[in-house]
Design a protein around this motif. Structure first.
Motif, PDB file in Angstrom:
ATOM      1  N   UNK A  28       0.836  -1.203   0.000  1.00  0.00           N
ATOM      2  CA  UNK A  28       0.000   0.000   0.000  1.00  0.00           C
ATOM      3  C   UNK A  28       0.875   1.259   0.000  1.00  0.00           C
ATOM      4  N   UNK A  29       1.936   1.254   0.794  1.00  0.00           N
ATOM      5  CA  UNK A  29       2.855   2.397   0.828  1.00  0.00           C
ATOM      6  C   UNK A  29       3.461   2.644  -0.549  1.00  0.00           C
ATOM      7  N   UNK A  30       3.882   1.564  -1.206  1.00  0.00           N
ATOM      8  CA  UNK A  30       4.476   1.685  -2.537  1.00  0.00           C
ATOM      9  C   UNK A  30       3.475   2.288  -3.520  1.00  0.00           C
ATOM     10  N   UNK A  31       2.254   1.801  -3.515  1.00  0.00           N
ATOM     11  CA  UNK A  31       1.230   2.308  -4.433  1.00  0.00           C
ATOM     12  C   UNK A  31       0.952   3.783  -4.170  1.00  0.00           C
ATOM     13  N   UNK A  32       0.802   4.154  -2.907  1.00  0.00           N
ATOM     14  CA  UNK A  32       0.497   5.554  -2.577  1.00  0.00           C
ATOM     15  C   UNK A  32       1.658   6.467  -2.969  1.00  0.00           C
ATOM     16  N   UNK A  33       2.880   6.048  -2.725  1.00  0.00           N
ATOM     17  CA  UNK A  33       4.035   6.881  -3.099  1.00  0.00           C
ATOM     18  C   UNK A  33       4.135   7.047  -4.612  1.00  0.00           C
ATOM     19  N   UNK A  34       3.857   6.003  -5.368  1.00  0.00           N
ATOM     20  CA  UNK A  34       3.887   6.099  -6.833  1.00  0.00           C
ATOM     21  C   UNK A  34       2.797   7.059  -7.320  1.00  0.00           C
ATOM     22  N   UNK A  35       1.609   6.958  -6.759  1.00  0.00           N
ATOM     23  CA  UNK A  35       0.522   7.866  -7.141  1.00  0.00           C
ATOM     24  C   UNK A  35       0.892   9.307  -6.796  1.00  0.00           C
ATOM     25  N   UNK A  36       1.485   9.515  -5.632  1.00  0.00           N
ATOM     26  CA  UNK A  36       1.877  10.863  -5.216  1.00  0.00           C
ATOM     27  C   UNK A  36       2.887  11.466  -6.181  1.00  0.00           C
ATOM     28  N   UNK A  37       3.892  10.709  -6.545  1.00  0.00           N
ATOM     29  CA  UNK A  37       4.896  11.209  -7.493  1.00  0.00           C
ATOM     30  C   UNK A  37       4.262  11.430  -8.861  1.00  0.00           C
ATOM     31  N   UNK A  38       3.401  10.533  -9.277  1.00  0.00           N
ATOM     32  CA  UNK A  38       2.732  10.685 -10.566  1.00  0.00           C
ATOM     33  C   UNK A  38       1.892  11.944 -10.649  1.00  0.00           C
ATOM     34  N   UNK A  39       1.278  12.320  -9.540  1.00  0.00           N
ATOM     35  CA  UNK A  39       0.458  13.533  -9.530  1.00  0.00           C
ATOM     36  C   UNK A  39       1.288  14.813  -9.539  1.00  0.00           C
ATOM     37  N   UNK A  40       2.473  14.768  -8.991  1.00  0.00           N
ATOM     38  CA  UNK A  40       3.238  16.001  -8.807  1.00  0.00           C
ATOM     39  C   UNK A  40       4.190  16.302  -9.952  1.00  0.00           C
ATOM     40  N   UNK A  41       4.412  15.371 -10.849  1.00  0.00           N
ATOM     41  CA  UNK A  41       5.403  15.563 -11.913  1.00  0.00           C
ATOM     42  C   UNK A  41       5.078  16.777 -12.786  1.00  0.00           C
ATOM     43  N   UNK A  42       3.863  16.871 -13.307  1.00  0.00           N
ATOM     44  CA  UNK A  42       3.523  17.987 -14.198  1.00  0.00           C
ATOM     45  C   UNK A  42       3.577  19.345 -13.512  1.00  0.00           C
ATOM     46  N   UNK A  43       3.009  19.499 -12.306  1.00  0.00           N
ATOM     47  CA  UNK A  43       3.142  20.811 -11.662  1.00  0.00           C
ATOM     48  C   UNK A  43       4.599  21.199 -11.400  1.00  0.00           C
ATOM     49  N   UNK A  44       5.436  20.250 -11.008  1.00  0.00           N
ATOM     50  CA  UNK A  44       6.844  20.579 -10.759  1.00  0.00           C
ATOM     51  C   UNK A  44       7.583  20.874 -12.058  1.00  0.00           C
ATOM     52  N   UNK A  45       7.246  20.153 -13.118  1.00  0.00           N
ATOM     53  CA  UNK A  45       7.892  20.431 -14.402  1.00  0.00           C
ATOM     54  C   UNK A  45       7.487  21.797 -14.958  1.00  0.00           C
ATOM     55  N   UNK A  46       6.328  22.293 -14.547  1.00  0.00           N
ATOM     56  CA  UNK A  46       5.860  23.613 -14.977  1.00  0.00           C
ATOM     57  C   UNK A  46       6.281  24.705 -14.006  1.00  0.00           C
ATOM     58  N   UNK A  47       7.173  24.365 -13.087  1.00  0.00           N
ATOM     59  CA  UNK A  47       7.733  25.317 -12.121  1.00  0.00           C
ATOM     60  C   UNK A  47       6.656  25.962 -11.240  1.00  0.00           C
ATOM     61  N   UNK A  48       5.723  25.148 -10.785  1.00  0.00           N
ATOM     62  CA  UNK A  48       4.645  25.685  -9.960  1.00  0.00           C
ATOM     63  C   UNK A  48       4.946  25.594  -8.468  1.00  0.00           C
ATOM     64  N   UNK A  49       6.112  25.103  -8.072  1.00  0.00           N
ATOM     65  CA  UNK A  49       6.477  25.075  -6.668  1.00  0.00           C
ATOM     66  C   UNK A  49       7.113  26.408  -6.297  1.00  0.00           C
ATOM     67  N   UNK A 123      -5.789  22.559 -13.157  1.00  0.00           N
ATOM     68  CA  UNK A 123      -5.413  21.144 -13.131  1.00  0.00           C
ATOM     69  C   UNK A 123      -4.180  20.930 -12.260  1.00  0.00           C
ATOM     70  N   UNK A 124      -3.161  21.762 -12.447  1.00  0.00           N
ATOM     71  CA  UNK A 124      -1.935  21.606 -11.676  1.00  0.00           C
ATOM     72  C   UNK A 124      -2.159  21.907 -10.205  1.00  0.00           C
ATOM     73  N   UNK A 125      -3.004  22.867  -9.930  1.00  0.00           N
ATOM     74  CA  UNK A 125      -3.331  23.187  -8.539  1.00  0.00           C
ATOM     75  C   UNK A 125      -4.013  21.994  -7.859  1.00  0.00           C
ATOM     76  N   UNK A 126      -4.952  21.389  -8.561  1.00  0.00           N
ATOM     77  CA  UNK A 126      -5.639  20.211  -8.015  1.00  0.00           C
ATOM     78  C   UNK A 126      -4.679  19.038  -7.834  1.00  0.00           C
ATOM     79  N   UNK A 127      -3.775  18.864  -8.796  1.00  0.00           N
ATOM     80  CA  UNK A 127      -2.805  17.775  -8.680  1.00  0.00           C
ATOM     81  C   UNK A 127      -1.871  17.997  -7.497  1.00  0.00           C
ATOM     82  N   UNK A 128      -1.470  19.234  -7.270  1.00  0.00           N
ATOM     83  CA  UNK A 128      -0.564  19.523  -6.161  1.00  0.00           C
ATOM     84  C   UNK A 128      -1.257  19.262  -4.821  1.00  0.00           C
ATOM     85  N   UNK A 129      -2.516  19.678  -4.707  1.00  0.00           N
ATOM     86  CA  UNK A 129      -3.267  19.435  -3.472  1.00  0.00           C
ATOM     87  C   UNK A 129      -3.471  17.941  -3.239  1.00  0.00           C
TER      88      UNK A 129
END
Length: 154
Positions: A28-49, A123-129
């Motif tokens: 479960x930890x592995x699945x949740x961590x993969x989902x978390x990284x998958x959600x944050x890739x686009x916002x971070x690549x768009x320099x939204x942090x 979309x990126x805001x929702x993904x980051x949250x």
């Protein structure tokens, strides 16, 4: 006589399930961590942090534990057992790092409003949250893993 053997059978099944609980927590930890990284890739690549160092904290925390949990799951599947203390250290450290990543993500999300002009802002805001919430959920699962390991694993 049959009632005692049925009760004994149920009890032994419950003990087996509890003994396997840390393995399922790792999955479960592995699945949740993969989902978390998958959600944050686009916002971070768009320099939204807010700060590039925040991206480093999030990626190191989550990707590090993706690797660690994948190795632990593989070791479990090939029959290797890990010591109880080592499992507790990994779980507690994972909880701390995922909690830190979740807090950073939610902090960056809260600073995001009115800060960016982007075609995909909503979309990126929702993904980051969502990524922040999943990171905090991963921290909770890591804590549950530590508690179960401490209490039930010999």
């Amino acid at each position: 006589m049959g009632d005692r053997s049925a009760a004994s059978n149920v009890t032994s099944r419950l003990k087996n399930i509890v003994n396997e609980a840390p393995f399922f927590c790792k999955v479960i930890e592995l699945i949740i961590c993969v989902v978390t990284v998958g959600l944050i890739v686009d916002p971070f690549n768009s320099r939204m942090q807010a700060d590039p160092n925040h991206a480093a904290i999030v990626y190191v925390s989550l990707c590090g534990y993706i690797l660690i949990n994948a190795i632990l799951i593989l070791c479990y599947l090939i029959g290797e057992r890990q010591p109880k203390r080592m499992s507790m250290v990994f779980s507690v450290t994972g909880a701390i790092l995922c909690c830190a990543a979740g807090i950073v993500l939610i902090h960056d999300w809260s600073k995001l409003y009115g800060n960016m002009i982007s075609q995909y802002y909503k979309q990126y805001s929702d993904q980051m949250a969502a990524s922040g919430v999943f990171a905090l959920l991963a921290a909770l699962v890591f804590l549950i893993d530590a508690i179960v390991t401490n209490k039930y694993v010999a």
